[in-house]
Design an enzyme around this catalytic site. Structure first.
Site, PDB file in Angstrom:
ATOM      1  N   GLU A  84     102.267  41.992   3.600  1.00 21.48           N
ATOM      2  CA  GLU A  84     103.587  40.726   3.920  1.00 21.48           C
ATOM      3  C   GLU A  84     104.905  41.032   3.938  1.00 21.48           C
ATOM      4  OE1 GLU A  84     102.003  36.954   3.471  1.00 21.48           O
ATOM      5  OE2 GLU A  84     100.591  36.735   4.451  1.00 21.48           O
TER       6      GLU A  84
ATOM      7  N   HIS B 266     103.254  33.474   8.152  1.00 18.39           N
ATOM      8  CA  HIS B 266     102.406  33.062   6.579  1.00 18.39           C
ATOM      9  C   HIS B 266     102.882  31.105   7.160  1.00 18.39           C
ATOM     10  CE1 HIS B 266     100.395  34.094   3.035  1.00 18.39           C
ATOM     11  NE2 HIS B 266      99.620  32.001   3.865  1.00 18.39           N
TER      12      HIS B 266
HETATM   13  P1  NAI Z   1      88.252  24.906   0.529  1.00 20.06           P
HETATM   14  O1  NAI Z   1      87.856  26.350  -0.642  1.00 20.06           O
HETATM   15  O2  NAI Z   1      88.668  24.265   0.615  1.00 20.06           O
HETATM   16  O3  NAI Z   1      87.339  26.076   1.648  1.00 20.06           O
HETATM   17  C1  NAI Z   1      86.661  27.544   1.857  1.00 20.06           C
HETATM   18  C2  NAI Z   1      85.377  26.825   2.357  1.00 20.06           C
HETATM   19  O4  NAI Z   1      85.381  28.433   2.578  1.00 20.06           O
HETATM   20  C3  NAI Z   1      84.723  26.629   1.326  1.00 20.06           C
HETATM   21  O5  NAI Z   1      83.928  25.805   1.721  1.00 20.06           O
HETATM   22  C4  NAI Z   1      83.411  28.293   1.225  1.00 20.06           C
HETATM   23  O6  NAI Z   1      82.519  27.264   0.486  1.00 20.06           O
HETATM   24  C5  NAI Z   1      83.564  28.872   2.459  1.00 20.06           C
HETATM   25  N1  NAI Z   1      83.242  30.444   2.592  1.00 20.06           N
HETATM   26  C6  NAI Z   1      83.883  30.827   0.924  1.00 20.06           C
HETATM   27  N2  NAI Z   1      83.172  32.487   1.385  1.00 20.06           N
HETATM   28  C7  NAI Z   1      82.828  32.024   2.681  1.00 20.06           C
HETATM   29  C8  NAI Z   1      81.825  33.012   3.346  1.00 20.06           C
HETATM   30  N3  NAI Z   1      81.899  34.020   3.091  1.00 20.06           N
HETATM   31  N4  NAI Z   1      81.729  32.868   4.375  1.00 20.06           N
HETATM   32  C9  NAI Z   1      81.323  31.587   4.824  1.00 20.06           C
HETATM   33  N5  NAI Z   1      82.097  30.943   4.106  1.00 20.06           N
HETATM   34  C10 NAI Z   1      82.482  31.054   3.064  1.00 20.06           C
HETATM   35  O7  NAI Z   1      89.956  26.110   1.364  1.00 20.06           O
HETATM   36  P2  NAI Z   1      91.100  25.983   1.882  1.00 20.06           P
HETATM   37  O8  NAI Z   1      91.324  24.885   1.588  1.00 20.06           O
HETATM   38  O9  NAI Z   1      89.813  24.804   3.332  1.00 20.06           O
HETATM   39  O10 NAI Z   1      91.696  27.206   2.336  1.00 20.06           O
HETATM   40  C11 NAI Z   1      91.043  27.424   3.525  1.00 20.06           C
HETATM   41  C12 NAI Z   1      92.046  29.658   3.740  1.00 20.06           C
HETATM   42  O11 NAI Z   1      93.148  28.882   4.262  1.00 20.06           O
HETATM   43  C13 NAI Z   1      91.894  30.118   2.274  1.00 20.06           C
HETATM   44  O12 NAI Z   1      91.837  31.730   2.337  1.00 20.06           O
HETATM   45  C14 NAI Z   1      93.199  29.510   1.918  1.00 20.06           C
HETATM   46  O13 NAI Z   1      94.295  30.229   1.407  1.00 20.06           O
HETATM   47  C15 NAI Z   1      94.267  29.612   3.467  1.00 20.06           C
HETATM   48  N6  NAI Z   1      95.302  28.367   3.412  1.00 20.06           N
HETATM   49  C16 NAI Z   1      96.045  29.322   4.283  1.00 20.06           C
HETATM   50  C17 NAI Z   1      97.869  28.459   4.397  1.00 20.06           C
HETATM   51  C18 NAI Z   1      98.668  29.416   5.381  1.00 20.06           C
HETATM   52  O14 NAI Z   1     100.043  28.792   4.629  1.00 20.06           O
HETATM   53  N7  NAI Z   1      98.916  30.226   6.281  1.00 20.06           N
HETATM   54  C19 NAI Z   1      98.159  27.579   3.894  1.00 20.06           C
HETATM   55  C20 NAI Z   1      96.687  26.793   2.989  1.00 20.06           C
HETATM   56  C21 NAI Z   1      96.120  27.651   2.883  1.00 20.06           C
END
Ligand code: NAI
Length: 414
Positions: free
Chosen positions: A264, A287
């Site tokens: 990015e 992003h």
């Molecule tokens: P979170 O930690 O609450 O949830 C992530 C989930 O993924 C957890 O339930 C975990 O058990 C599961 N997980 C981990 N590895 C896995 C796998 N191999 N297969 C299936 N499930 C798996 O995270 P949250 O807050 O929901 O964020 C999710 C994503 O969104 C993160 O990558 C975060 O960086 C991204 N994000 C992107 C933003 C953007 O601006 N586009 C802003 C905020 C978050």
């Protein structure tokens, strides 16, 4: 004990609400520096500050921490903490906090909007109309109602999206490596491949880990239903972008929405390049999944409240570099001592011996350790001798130490 005259330095235009949230916990003198000041200017202001609030552009390294002898905690008013040298902070007993979940709603809303836009084929129609075209057709356009949504990663964002998509009438499927309670009628899937085979739209909400790198590789993309859509608004390295481009080229996938990329631009002056740019059925965004004013306010509240709690209670439940303890408020008539220390045998005994020698009763006590850092808290009853803090600071293993009085005592002395 006199009121502790705490002070905080907030830089990088931390959200305005942070001041009031910090002060809800107790008196704190707040100084702000606008924009992203150079390290020299920040160091000059940090000689007496107890808290430092930053966003992503201020680098907190050993040199900055050395210039901040009174600093108890750093609050990152953002999601990531890469800008802080966490090991150096731990070594000095400085707790670091962030606001990792404050923008989850914003991402979930963007994902839902992307699902609707993709299924209605809006991106192609939008490109055309901007150039004078008029693609007024129902061909390939669908309602989202009764379509199958596959959520990969049912955490904070995935679970919120599940609720929103259900309200739109979608049949929600999800896959997570941890057991997760289904919201509403959402259906947990036993494997990622089963989800990919079943769903009309697949959206990723997992973190970037060794296990999720290239999670959507060529084979997994090929396993998706023909004509399905893929959304990645999580992390850039989850998808093999070349494989996604090939699947769009061949028509196997009907479209995609992508907010995050393996590479990015660091600023708006750098050009963005991706093999996805040529596809008119792809929504590309820079992003901005979590970038809303509401998320900024939520981040301000979340990070400020963690800093205030640490300063006035010593609570570290959401610290990123500290053993986690939630001791609650100090009770009336007690004085709390907080001691980050080297994690080695015998520290608690030395702390308790010092309290006993000072004629203090240990009314409550908490200890947690993580790697080389230990964190001990003791609530003491009795008159605290004026040199008690110096005695604790002189104990073998103490990194730093401070006292907090009960809120009533702090307020009446303020
Ligand atoms: P979170 O930690 O609450 O949830 C992530 C989930 O993924 C957890 O339930 C975990 O058990 C599961 N997980 C981990 N590895 C896995 C796998 N191999 N297969 C299936 N499930 C798996 O995270 P949250 O807050 O929901 O964020 C999710 C994503 O969104 C993160 O990558 C975060 O960086 C991204 N994000 C992107 C933003 C953007 O601006 N586009 C802003 C905020 C978050």
């Amino acid at each position: 004990m006199p009121a502790t005259p705490f002070s905080a330095l907030l830089v990088e235009n931390v959200h305005a609400d942070a001041d009031a949230v910090l002060q809800q916990h107790g008196p704190i003198a707040i100084e702000r520096m606008t924009g992203s000041p150079d390290p020299e200017a920040i160091r000059a202001k940090l000689a007496t500050a107890h808290l430092l609030g930053i966003r992503s552009r201020t680098h907190v390294d050993a040199a900055l921490l050395d210039a901040a002898p009174a600093l108890e905690a750093v609050g990152c008013f953002c999601i990531g903490t890469n800008q802080v040298d966490l090991d150096e902070a731990s070594r000095r007993g400085v707790a670091v906090f962030n606001a990792p979940f404050a923008n989850t709603r914003s991402v979930a809303e963007l994902t839902m909007a992307s699902i609707v836009m993709l299924m209605r084929r809006v991106p192609e129609k939008m490109f055309a109309i901007h150039q004078g075209g008029w693609l007024k057709t129902a061909e390939g356009a669908y309602e989202v109602r009764k379509k199958k949504l596959g959520i990969v990663g049912y955490g904070n964002i995935g679970a919120q999206l599940s609720v929103i998509a259900s309200a739109f009438g979608m049949h929600v499927h999800y896959y997570d490596i941890e057991p997760k309670l289904a919201h509403g009628n959402a259906r947990g899937m036993d494997s990622l491949d089963a989800l990919l085979r079943e769903c009309d739209v697949v959206t990723l909400h997992v973190p970037s880990t060794a296990r999720t790198k290239n999670l959507m590789n060529a084979a997994r993309i090929a396993a998706m239903k023909p004509g399905a859509f893929l959304i990645n608004q999580a992390r850039g390295d989850l998808v093999d972008v070349d494989a996604l481009a090939a699947a769009l080229e061949s028509g196997h996938l009907a479209g995609a929405a992508v907010d995050v990329f393996p590479k990015e631009p660091k600023s708006k002056d750098e050009a963005f390049e991706s093999p996805l740019q040529k596809f008119k059925n792809v929504i590309l965004t820079p992003h901005i999944g979590g970038s809303t004013l509401e998320a900024q306010a939520a981040i301000g509240h979340d990070a400020a409240s963690k800093l205030g709690k640490y300063l006035y209670e010593g609570g570290t439940m959401h610290a990123v570099n500290f053993p986690r303890i939630d001791p609650g408020p100090v009770r009336e008539g007690r004085t709390r001592i907080l001691v980050p220390h080297a994690n080695a045998p015998g520290f608690l005994r030395r702390l308790n011996d010092a309290a006993e020698r000072a004629g203090l009763n240990v009314a409550a006590q908490y200890l947690q350790t993580e790697a080389e850092l230990g964190y001990a808290i003791a609530d003491l009853e009795g008159a605290v001798p004026s040199d008690f803090l110096d005695r604790i600071r002189a104990l073998d293993g103490t990194i730093r130490a401070r006292l907090i009085a009960a809120p009533e005592a702090i307020r009446s002395a303020a």
